[in-house]
Scaffold this active site. Structure first.
Site, PDB file in Angstrom:
ATOM      1  N   HIS A  86       3.338   7.341  -8.213  1.00  0.00           N
ATOM      2  CA  HIS A  86       4.418   6.338  -8.205  1.00  0.00           C
ATOM      3  C   HIS A  86       5.353   6.553  -7.027  1.00  0.00           C
ATOM      4  CE1 HIS A  86       7.618   8.954 -10.013  1.00  0.00           C
ATOM      5  NE2 HIS A  86       6.597   9.545 -10.589  1.00  0.00           N
ATOM      6  N   ASP A  88       8.401   5.036  -6.837  1.00  0.00           N
ATOM      7  CA  ASP A  88       9.818   4.917  -7.192  1.00  0.00           C
ATOM      8  C   ASP A  88      10.369   6.288  -7.557  1.00  0.00           C
ATOM      9  OD1 ASP A  88       8.295   4.989  -9.594  1.00  0.00           O
ATOM     10  OD2 ASP A  88       9.967   4.126 -10.722  1.00  0.00           O
ATOM     11  N   GLU A 152       7.498   3.856 -12.560  1.00  0.00           N
ATOM     12  CA  GLU A 152       7.241   4.964 -13.476  1.00  0.00           C
ATOM     13  C   GLU A 152       8.534   5.491 -14.076  1.00  0.00           C
ATOM     14  OE1 GLU A 152       6.244   9.012 -15.022  1.00  0.00           O
ATOM     15  OE2 GLU A 152       7.771   8.488 -13.540  1.00  0.00           O
TER      16      GLU A 152
END
Lengths: 455, 455
Positions: A86, A88, A152
């Site tokens: 992920h 983020d 996530e």
């Protein structure tokens, strides 16, 4: 192996520069003000996948942030690895506790300090660079698919829909994820389980407005006090969680399984010293490794109510709130636990307040097999690059998507994490050791090699 | 009386306009960002005192915000009234709960909505306008001294030094304060006591940094949970305060005194309806009027820890904090209570956290006599302007300076408040009824008249 080491050595400065560029984009998915940056990060990842040699690179739109997809199919008859990660990151608060700015990566003592350094930018980017290496050196022995998401840290809600709608495109033989920790470079380990998560927000309301604590204090229930009493009652005197039914589905481990868990290196004094605490805390009858690995927990992640600014304000607040999350173990179910919590919390609310329980995201606990080809390939890769067999451990964190992959795609996951517990994930001064980053890039191609050989 | 009524009627629009101008200046003493506005407010008050006819008007410098002083000595042989008030206001938070902006006074249903409308700008400004009226109409029968401070909402720390250094300048026969409430226009009342205050801030520290609640949760004490448990233990099952020694010095009232307290008009259903609560709360064995009047209390004014932004963050916080204040009754002593609290709170801290208790300001409880000339003059003034004898009540709030005046200047106070308990002091949508404001301006000159006559 020599060829791999040489490539990593020759390119390490560029590998670091690229990661730093990625870390400078503040891709905080929880806060809408970073929206443009989150999307910019997705574009950066797509660009790097493409230049490393991936085909069909695409920003797949979702109801939230896009999922970056890319693949390299070398031979339909070869095994396929689905890499998940992920792009983020967690919010950087509290900002004032960072020694250097969270989005200006800084190296100190061989460690990269930045939000996302380890979780998960530093870790998923190893896979992009390892893929580049295998492409350049003609070492890619499996097909590979990348799926790097941007939500996530806020519960991966849109990834579920994407996976469900793209089962064929995502078909693979194993999911490979680097988003967990190992014990140390000297004691490499592989996580064989993850806890599930149930996350709720509670609001306790007393009077319909903030009141003067002199005029009304002592005669009207204070929601901050009542919330404190309610939270206080959630653990009993043995630190067992006092939500009725909470433990009903918990899989109890056998004595030999518990013994194995406790064989992992753990020094209580070092642990306490690292955290600056005099005493540890936890559920009676279990060790620290058990408490964080195989037992469910309930933690207050945030609490607030009344006046929290500078100075003194004599207010009796109208509301008090808390964010509370529970880590779940096999065979607990996040939806069941959320409902048990909600029912219990509402039931213990006294008449002089009203209580609202709002569920956030949840996720299911998983156990990954240690007798699979993929696990054996990962263990062999680590043994070769670290010079030591990895210790199987149970992770305390949650990657809800792992259970989803199992359910939707029917694929098991290998958790090949290169972080450390001391990496300050979700905290100020998050870091990732350069040595771990480079070691990861070296190890990943070996996984592909052995996964192909053993399959 | 007719002459007074006529003047108020003819000038009411101007009286309102001037108050609105005063309310528009955000004089929040607790927050340094309003510093310029607080000083601007002091200048405004001085200017208005001067134009109403006061002599020797001065902004008296202190270590904090200036005290506005002004006087009119008409005859050394006449009695002297010392008017006290404060031009600073509480912080307006939480801003989102205001129906109209806190510093843009708005009239709805005959009520002025603004921060400070009642506490205390609206109330002290009545005295400025009543003084103007007496000057204009030649009705001033006593000497008058004004002392309007700018730090009441942050503990009046510098007023004490000022009073001590200006005993002669402040010499008077009575202190007259409008900073409290009456029951209603139909049931006027005079407060005959105020509670004292002990205000502390507590900090509970667990690990030396915020931790990932998945990796460490369940194994390390969570300071938010521990703080909740500690706060929960501060009241026992009868809602008695569980700090050892807390009640040792509390003056218990006689049955007849308690009976008198409970004769004040009070409708439980109306009270609950106004606050939007199903049940009241409080110390077992006491009525609501006793709980807010003659019994000490302990309230959480603010609590915070961990992640309190939007969305979910799985953090195990390093620290959790609370602001806690205790209202004190005769003969409790604020310093003693603060120390008892500190000692107790530190003693109940378990080994896995450290606790810091920092005292904010305090103040002593007071009882004002009902057999004094000044009280009789106030009662007579109210009886004449409201057409009904005032009911003596015990106020739940604190004006620490009242005890200070008694100690330093040897003068008793008359608490002639025209606010209402429903004025949302310290809350969003603070208000002051226009009728109460104008009624106050009418009543004050009558106090001067009777105080002069009865002295």
């Amino acid at each position: 192996m020599q060829e791999i080491k040489k490539y990593v050595e020759e390119n390490q400065q560029r590998f670091l520069d690229e990661l730093f560029e990625l870390l400078r984009i503040p891709s905080v998915s929880a806060d809408p003000k970073y929206k443009d940056d989150v999307i910019k990060t997705a574009e950066f990842v797509a660009e790097k996948l493409k230049s490393a040699g991936a085909d069909k690179v695409e920003l797949c739109e979702t109801a939230g942030y896009p999922i970056v997809y890319g693949e390299k199919i070398i031979d339909q008859s070869k095994p396929t690895v689905l890499v998940y990660g992920h792009y983020d990151v967690q919010p950087p608060d509290p900002l004032e506790l960072w020694d250097t700015p969270p989005f200006e990566p800084t190296v100190r003592d061989g460690k990269i300090f930045a939000r996302g350094a380890c979780d998960d930018k530093g870790q998923f980017y190893m896979h992009v660079k390892a893929f580049e290496l295998m492409q350049e050196k003609g070492l890619l022995g499996c097909n590979v698919k990348f799926m790097i998401e941007g939500e996530e840290e806020v519960g991966s809600e849109n990834l579920g829909v994407f996976v469900e709608n793209n089962k064929e495109r995502l078909s693979a033989d194993v999911v490979l994820i680097s988003d967990t920790a190992m014990i140390s470079l000297e004691n490499p380990s592989l996580e064989t389980g993850l806890r599930g998560l149930s996350y709720v927000e509670v609001e306790v309301t007393g009077p319909n407005r903030d009141l003067h604590s002199g005029v009304y204090g002592g005669a009207v229930a204070n929601p901050a006090t009542i919330l404190a009493k309610m939270i206080a009652s959630l653990h009993d005197e043995n630190n067992h969680i006092a939500v009725p039914g909470f433990y009903d589905d918990v899989a109890e481990l056998s004595d030999s399984e518990r013994k194995q868990i406790n064989e992992a290196p753990f020094e209580l004094e070092t642990y306490k010293e690292d955290l600056g605490i005099k005493e540890i805390w936890g559920e009676k009858g279990y060790t620290t490794l058990e408490r964080t690995g195989i037992r469910p927990t309930l933690e207050v992640n945030g609490i607030w109510g009344g006046y929290i600014g500078e100075g003194a304000k004599t207010v009796l607040p109208s509301k008090a709130n808390a964010k509370i999350s529970m880590r779940l173990v096999p065979n607990q179910d996040s939806e069941t636990i959320t409902q048990l919590f909600k029912k219990h919390f509402e039931s213990i609310a006294p008449d002089y307040v009203t209580v609202k329980v709002s569920p956030h995201h949840g996720g299911e606990p998983v156990v990954t097999p240690t007798d699979s080809v993929a696990y054996k390939a990962a263990a062999k890769a680590i043994a070769e690059s670290f010079g030591k067999e990895p210790i199987p451990t149970r992770g305390g964190g949650s990657i809800p998507i792992v259970a989803l992959f199992e359910k939707e795609l029917g694929i098991k996951t290998v958790l090949m994490g290169f972080g450390l517990d001391s990496d300050n994930l979700h905290s100020p001064n998050e870091k990732y050791d350069i040595a771990n980053y480079l070691k990861g890039i070296e190890t990943i191609p070996l996984f592909y090699k052995y996964f192909n050989e053993l399959s």
